[in-house]
Write an enzyme that holds these catalytic residues in place. Structure first.
Site, mmCIF file in Angstrom:
data_model
loop_
_atom_site.group_PDB
_atom_site.id
_atom_site.type_symbol
_atom_site.label_atom_id
_atom_site.label_comp_id
_atom_site.label_asym_id
_atom_site.label_seq_id
_atom_site.Cartn_x
_atom_site.Cartn_y
_atom_site.Cartn_z
ATOM 1 N N SER A 103 -76.662 15.688 127.283
ATOM 2 C CA SER A 103 -78.048 15.423 127.612
ATOM 3 C C SER A 103 -78.629 16.618 128.352
ATOM 4 O O SER A 103 -77.956 17.257 129.149
ATOM 5 C CB SER A 103 -78.162 14.172 128.483
ATOM 6 O OG SER A 103 -77.614 13.053 127.819
ATOM 7 N N HIS A 108 -90.969 24.917 129.147
ATOM 8 C CA HIS A 108 -91.473 26.287 129.028
ATOM 9 C C HIS A 108 -92.993 26.266 129.168
ATOM 10 O O HIS A 108 -93.649 25.320 128.712
ATOM 11 C CB HIS A 108 -91.107 26.907 127.676
ATOM 12 C CG HIS A 108 -89.661 26.789 127.327
ATOM 13 N ND1 HIS A 108 -88.692 27.597 127.862
ATOM 14 C CD2 HIS A 108 -89.010 25.937 126.494
ATOM 15 C CE1 HIS A 108 -87.508 27.267 127.372
ATOM 16 N NE2 HIS A 108 -87.676 26.253 126.543
ATOM 17 N N CYS A 131 -78.246 11.013 125.840
ATOM 18 C CA CYS A 131 -77.213 10.330 125.074
ATOM 19 C C CYS A 131 -76.794 9.098 125.867
ATOM 20 O O CYS A 131 -76.263 9.219 126.969
ATOM 21 C CB CYS A 131 -76.023 11.257 124.836
ATOM 22 S SG CYS A 131 -74.734 10.534 123.812
#
Length: 256
Positions: A103, A108, A131
């Protein structure tokens, strides 16, 4: 997500969210454009976005294992988190704790400006992959509120499968018909929203465009009262054209 499923082994489902926001602004001169970019670059530097995403991981019930962050020259910043999910109870009832390090969270920033129209745009891209039983959708209200979000584009996908105690495959472990199910109605009222969903593949896409535009909120280093009515209309139209094209994903009005 509060209803626990009895599973055979771990929950192997992978849930991924791609969340993109755009903040649009009018900066009158080339100098103002550079000052705007410097302003948002400082407001959302790597330290700030790390703080925001740390809170996101807490909200979705994960814990941070490691963080990598970086500011860029001339502008922009990134942060990457490796996160762990929660306690898993395998078949047989023996309780164990497992950290699933597949995970992660990445973010950005991309400040930029249009060379001709004096319109500047600040974009933030966030990807969250988990996950296990937790879903990043529970943090959407916080993410939208953490940025000046004029346009929002979201993609959510559930991959893989897990099994219940009878061995039946489960390809999704929570109810969802739209990403909008996880956004507060007071937030949704501020946007026009469109869905494109592929339910057979557990793929969900939502994009949102701000409804009302208060011109003063989009002027950088300029007072709306300093502008004549005709110029106000021109700037408002330029802002709306920029937003519509970003929302549509194509150059609706020609070169842009």
């Amino acid at each position: 997500m509060e209803n626990k499923l009895k599973l055979y082994g771990f929950n192997n489902l992978t849930k991924s969210l791609s969340f993109n926001i755009y903040d649009v602004c009018y900066a009158k001169t080339a100098r103002s454009q550079q000052e705007y970019i410097a302003y948002v670059d400082e407001q959302y530097n790597s330290e700030r976005i790390t703080d925001i995403m740390t809170h996101v991981t807490e909200m979705i019930g994960a814990q941070v294992l490691s963080v990598s962050r970086q500011d860029y020259d001339p502008q922009g910043a990134s942060a990457t988190f490796l996160i762990a999910d929660d306690t898993m109870i395998p078949a047989g009832g023996t309780e164990t704790v497992a950290h699933l390090d597949k995970s992660h969270v990445t973010v950005h920033t991309y400040p930029e400006f249009h060379p001709d129209t004096s319109i500047a745009t600040f974009r933030v891209d966030i990807d969250v992959a988990t996950c296990g039983k937790i879903t990043p959708l529970t943090a959407l209200d916080y993410l939208i509120g953490s940025f000046d979000s004029d346009i929002i584009t979201m993609d959510y996908r559930v991959r893989g499968f897990t099994r219940n105690l009878d061995g039946e495959k489960l390809f999704i472990d929570h109810d969802i018909t739209s990403i909008q199910n996880y956004i507060d109605v007071k937030i949704l009222d501020k946007y026009d929203a469109v869905d494109i969903n592929v339910y057979q593949a557990n793929m969900f896409h939502t994009k949102m465009l701000i409804k009302e535009l208060d011109l003063q909120n989009y002027l950088f280093n300029t007072d709306v009262n300093e502008l004549p009515p005709r110029r106000r209309l021109e700037i408002t139209n330029a802002l709306q054209r920029e937003m519509i094209e970003i929302f549509s994903g194509r150059n609706v009005f020609g070169n842009g």
